[in-house]
Write an enzyme that holds these catalytic residues in place. Structure first.
Site, mmCIF file in Angstrom:
data_model
loop_
_atom_site.group_PDB
_atom_site.id
_atom_site.type_symbol
_atom_site.label_atom_id
_atom_site.label_comp_id
_atom_site.label_asym_id
_atom_site.label_seq_id
_atom_site.Cartn_x
_atom_site.Cartn_y
_atom_site.Cartn_z
ATOM 1 N N LYS A 77 27.766 44.032 90.879
ATOM 2 C CA LYS A 77 27.978 44.939 91.354
ATOM 3 C C LYS A 77 29.247 45.891 91.114
ATOM 4 C CE LYS A 77 25.866 48.606 94.352
ATOM 5 N NZ LYS A 77 25.439 49.341 95.631
ATOM 6 N N SER A 152 21.485 52.022 95.708
ATOM 7 C CA SER A 152 22.665 51.900 94.653
ATOM 8 C C SER A 152 22.402 50.937 93.533
ATOM 9 C CB SER A 152 23.582 52.301 94.976
ATOM 10 O OG SER A 152 24.404 51.862 95.637
ATOM 11 N N SER A 176 20.477 49.768 100.198
ATOM 12 C CA SER A 176 20.987 50.133 98.048
ATOM 13 C C SER A 176 20.434 48.554 98.076
ATOM 14 C CB SER A 176 22.371 50.422 98.044
ATOM 15 O OG SER A 176 22.513 51.589 97.797
#
Lengths: 489, 486, 101
Positions: A77, A152, A176
């Site tokens: 990420k 997310s 997330s």
């Protein structure tokens, strides 16, 4: 191309059955084919990945023992710092930011001979539940391109689901990792707070953030956790081995648990879709069939988790994100005429709406006259929720819940309604407030053929047990084998 | 106009940089005047993803300072974000301590007059990080982050001082204490110790009491400036009160800067907004529990503090206030002094050696006297040699000078340098006899008594000293002369 | 019904947060934040008078590093991401001489 699990790839490469370089090229060509549809990456390190694969192949052919992730293409990420490429947090603020150091998890991946293939899209600064808040990129759900991938860590989940990496790292502040894993039909593990070093993870809510794996299988998650877990001198909140020993999470993963007691929370699925409720009930039946005892538990304060969370998380965020000011690094507005405007305009132009909203909400909750009513109150509610878990785990080994009230929702559906978006985190948030580990695994498909996730929560530092419980389900069901059909395939 | 009755009410906020090798939350070196922005890392630059790691020695020094200030040390303490935006503060929050300072409720003592002690209460002392520096050049400002993250203790006193002299005395005493304990180098010029007095005045007028608005003074970089600014500010506030009648109320506190060249305080620009620091607990630094064992270990590093030592020297050794103050100014010097006494040196003689020739030598070498590394037993031997007349006082100074340059013992130096006094009576008697024979007129004058007698006696003594090249013990020569000239 | 958070409060919070907002944004945020804060006040249903605030997530204490200097980045790397610098310092438009803290 048959999609190999992370563990398979590792084993085949280590055994010399396949060459790292060949496999990495295969993955890169798949990226070339479907990434334009999925949009999971902000940055792809194609050439570097091939170079690195060649080095690992050399190492193996020289007879050296390869690392635990030998040759495995991993995506991370884009809120984890890397000295290679940018670390953008999907924000205009950090679009060109180059970190002078690697996050501890990145160092650990590299030390284990992983091939870092790219950095994935996300909601800006990890604030969101759909990845629609990325300022740099649009990511869609590989199962249905009109749907969100969740967030997310939407890019990390979509990349795994679409076969664009063998596994990825996400971060989970309020769900997330687990929620996008659920929306994309993959496995997402949020370890216990303190299990994995956060050094080099761009902070959102420092008392809630945790890095974890997103993978195709539970075993893959266990292997990745083996690599990234552990105390780090650079993160004072990462627990010491003596306080919470790290297991070999993969070693015993297939051992079923005798006398397993599963908790289900009374009246907790009222707001969930029918398909989601049905899937949870079916999952409970699977466990019963495997000899588990099911107990109903009461957690009276869970109803207040979203409220407490959005105060605690935004309060911490308002302070953690104060540093983005256009002075030392990051975006500076060309329209600033004095030094105060360097702050106000750079931040106004560099942050998206959701980030601004949360900064303001957190600032409000901490500001003079409101601190006791909001922030302090939320810390007390947080304690009540932790106490709920403490009591509950006295009665059962784990709790099973939905991951989200719905499956992947249509792009654009919730973006204008922040509160509705926040409420969709209702099942994942409690684990972050209590600091406990949680995993999301696929447990069904809804009427639109979208994956439905099952969340399992366990006591702090019991990842080993949590993974075994998840593996029990996976071993006795076929859901994890269902794969999306991507239009451009 | 009748004489106005008033009293200054002065509290101090003091920032003291701790003398650690590395910063409070990262391991960048603490270094004064390094290349701009060279002693920085992702941590003190506030870069994304960085995390603080508490410097243990900084915390221990803060606790030690708290103990020296007679504070209660918190058994449980934690740190907080204190938010404000400023370019020298890279995170735009300072990590400080809001509601649980590491030390609280103590006091510092000063001597207002010889023998008269005043106690100034310490409200709290906490451990926090320093900011960097902004420098202003033309239409832009330069930002240097080197200093950011340097450990500081912030000490807040109660408003227990009433004059510039008292504030100065507290400042000096605090500097002595932190230097004594090795907590800080406390060099005001280097900004290692920064004082911000909060001043207002209680004025009695027509039987009513009035309090003037509080002013905080910044930019004080010498003890002289501290005293001058406080005294100036008291006068200014009285005058302002008499002119305008303005009294203290919520929100009329002001900040003033000290203009050293004009010796006045000047109103500084105020922030329009009220401060709202939005303090809340730092999540990335676990709280600290000071266990009894750890506490005792730190307390073991305390030593007798300068003021109490100074008072003991006057009482126990009969030293003057001045000498006692000079000896106790530096811990190393005081410890050397005491060790020399233990080794048999006479207090006054050792004191004179240190405070006179010793301090002069140290000043020339720009070090503290103890840093010459002279062993206390050798210092004691030298003192005894002077006391017993083996060498005279000026030879003693010469020997001390040599002792700062080599490890040789004082008696060896005295021998090598021919500084040992001749005290052998029979040997000296021959020289006296010779001198008397050569100067009959002087002998007559002595014997005659009266005005010229004393001078003539001195002349004869001088003759003997000349003949012995200054090595005769004057006491012995005087005694022989006395006998012969009876 | 009056808003929980009105435009004036949004302006104040935006100032504290150093965000330059347009009037339209202020209006929008005022209604969104009002809605969220109203929801958050659900917490008031709970009597928390006797509940300790959970200020830290883990029960751990006393984590320290030793006072041994390590290598710093050095000026060049420190300034590498700076929007404006002169090779030695970060540069910003002139800071007004206000007291910072």
């Amino acid at each position: 191309m048959e999609q190999l699990s992370l563990l398979d790839v590792r084993n085949k490469i280590a055994a010399g059955d396949i060459k790292t370089a060949d496999y990495v090229r295969q993955v890169l060509s798949r990226i070339e084919k479907v990434e334009s549809t999925v949009g999971s990456y902000i940055n792809i390190f194609g050439d570097e990945a091939i170079d690195r694969a060649a080095q690992i192949d050399e190492k193996i052919s020289a007879g050296q023992k390869p690392g635990a992730l030998a040759g495995v293409p991993i995506a991370i990420k884009d809120n984890m710092c890397t000295t290679f490429g940018q670390t953008t947090c999907a924000s205009k603020m950090l679009e060109n930011y180059q970190s002078p150091y690697n996050a501890t998890v990145v160092e650990k991946l590299l030390a284990a001979d992983a091939v870092i293939i790219g950095k994935t899209n996300m909601d800006e600064f990890a604030m969101g539940s759909s990845t629609e808040n990325s300022s740099l990129k649009k990511t869609v759900n590989p199962w249905n391109t009109s749907r969100v991938p969740g967030g997310s860590s939407g890019g990390s989940a979509a990349a795994v689901a679409a076969g664009l990496c063998s596994g990825s790292l996400g971060s989970d502040t309020g769900g997330s990792i687990r929620q996008p894993a659920s929306f994309c039909g993959v496995v997402g593990l949020k370890p216990t707070y303190g299990r994995v070093s956060r050094y080099g993870l761009v902070a959102f809510g420092s008392s809630l953030d945790q890095i974890g794996p997103v993978t195709q299988t539970v075993s893959d998650a266990a292997l990745l956790l083996n690599v990234i877990a552990g105390h780090d001198e650079a993160d004072s909140t990462s627990v010491e081995q003596s306080d919470a020993p790290i297991d070999d999470y993969l070693n015993k993963i297939n051992e079923p648990l005798d006398g397993l007691k599963i908790g289900i929370v009374r009246d907790s699925t009222e707001g969930a879709d029918e398909d989601v409720k049905r899937s949870l009930n079916e999952a409970v039946e699977v466990y019963k069939g495997l000899g588990a005892e099911v107990v109903e538990v009461d957690m009276p304060h869970l109803d207040y988790a979203v409220a407490a969370y959005y105060v605690v998380a935004t309060a911490e965020a308002s302070s953690n994100l104060a540093r983005y000011d256009g002075v030392h690094y990051g975006y500076r507005s060309p329209n600033a005429t004095d030094y105060v405007e360097v702050y106000t305009r750079s931040r106004a132009e560099g942050f998206g709406d959701e980030v601004k909203r949360r900064i303001m909400l957190g600032t409000y909750a901490l500001s003079s006259g409101y601190y006791d009513a909001y922030y302090l109150k939320a810390l007390k509610v947080r304690n009540l929720i932790r106490q709920d878990f403490d009591k509950t785990f006295g009665q059962c080994d784990c709790i099973v819940t939905p991951v989200a009230p719905t499956t992947a929702f249509p792009i654009g559906q919730n973006i204008e309604d922040p509160l509705k978006m926040y409420l969709s985190d209702i099942y994942t948030i409690p684990a972050n407030l209590a600091g406990i580990p949680g995993i999301s695994i696929q447990a069904g498909l809804d009427s639109n053929d979208l994956p439905i996730g099952l969340q399992i929560l366990a006591p702090a530092f019991s990842e080993s047990k949590l993974l075994r419980i998840a593996r029990m389900f996976e071993k006795n069901t076929q859901w994890h084998k269902s794969k999306p059909k991507i239009p451009s395939e | 106009m009748a004489k106005l009755k008033y009293k200054g009410l002065i509290g101090l906020e003091i920032h003291v940089q701790l003398a650690t090798a590395s910063k409070l939350f990262c391991r960048c070196a603490v270094e004064f005047a390094a290349e701009p922005n060279s002693r920085v890392c992702p941590g003190c630059l506030g870069m994304p993803g960085s995390m603080p790691v508490m410097n243990k020695q900084a915390l221990e020094r803060a606790i030690l300072a708290g103990l020296a200030l007679n504070c209660n040390i918190a058994e449980f303490t934690k740190w907080d974000h204190k938010s404000y935006f400023y370019p020298d503060l890279p995170n735009n929050y300072q990590i400080s301590q809001y509601d649980i300072p590491v030390a609280a409720d103590g006091y510092i003592e000063i001597e207002t007059q010889p023998g008269q002690i005043k106690r100034v209460r310490i409200r709290r002392a906490h451990l926090e990080e320093d900011a960097g520096k902004n420098m202003h050049a033309g239409n832009y400002s330069q930002v240097d982050i080197n200093r950011a993250g340097t450990p500081l203790i912030e000490i807040v006193t109660e408003p227990d001082m009433s004059t510039g002299a008292e504030v100065r005395a507290v400042a000096i005493e605090l500097q002595r204490i932190v230097r004594y304990l090795g907590v800080s180098e406390a060099d005001m010029q280097k900004g290692q110790m920064r004082f911000e007095p909060n001043i207002n005045v209680i004025i009695e007028q027509n039987g009513d009491e009035f309090r003037t608005p509080i002013a905080e003074i910044k930019n004080l970089n010498s003890f002289r400036a501290i005293q001058g600014s406080v005294d100036y500010e008291i006068e200014r506030q009285i005058e302002q009160f008499l002119e305008s009648g303005t009294v203290m109320e919520m929100g009329n506190k002001s900040t003033r800067g000290w203009d050293d060249s004009r010796q006045v305080t000047v109103l500084q620009r105020e922030k329009e907004e009220a401060h709202d620091y939005r303090c809340f607990p730092v999540q990335n630094i676990p709280p600290v529990k000071v266990t009894p064992q750890w506490f005792d270990e730190i307390r073991g590093r305390l030593c007798e503090l300068p003021l109490s030592r100074q008072r003991r020297y006057t009482q126990q050794y009969g030293l003057s206030d001045y000498d006692a103050r000079v000896l106790t100014a530096e811990r190393g010097v005081a410890e050397l002094f005491e060790a020399a006494l233990k080794a048999g040196g006479d207090a006054k003689r050792v004191c004179n050696l240190i405070t006179q020739a010793g301090m002069k030598l140290a000043k020339e070498a720009q070090i503290n006297f103890d840093e010459f590394g002279i062993k206390p037993d050798k210092l004691a031997v030298l003192a005894t040699m002077i006391d017993e007349g083996t060498v005279n006082a000026s030879a003693g100074d010469k020997i001390l000078t040599k002792m700062t340059q080599s490890e040789a013992s004082p008696d060896k130096i005295a021998e090598d340098e021919n500084l040992i006094q001749k005290s052998d009576e029979s040997e000296l008697e021959a020289v006296v006899d010779q001198s008397l024979a050569e100067n009959p007129q002087a002998v007559e004058e002595v014997k005659a008594g009266g005005k010229k007698s004393k001078k003539a006696r001195g002349f004869l003594l001088g003759q003997v000293m000349q003949k012995t090249k200054g090595q005769a013990n004057p006491k012995v020569v005087s005694a022989i002369l006395g006998r012969k000239l009876e | 019904m009056s808003k929980k958070i009105d435009a004036q409060q949004v302006k104040k919070v935006a100032m504290l947060s150093r965000l330059d907002l347009s009037d339209a944004e202020i209006e929008r945020f005022a209604s969104q934040l009002s809605e969220i804060v109203t929801y958050v006040e659900k917490m008031n249903e709970l009597d928390t008078e006797k509940v300790e605030p959970m200020a830290h997530c883990l029960g751990i204490t006393n984590r320290f590093g030793e006072d041994r200097p390590a290598e710093s980045l050095g000026t060049e790397k420190a300034l590498a991401n700076a929007p404006d610098h002169d090779g030695q310092f970060f540069i910003v438009p002139r800071i007004l001489e206000e007291n910072s803290a």
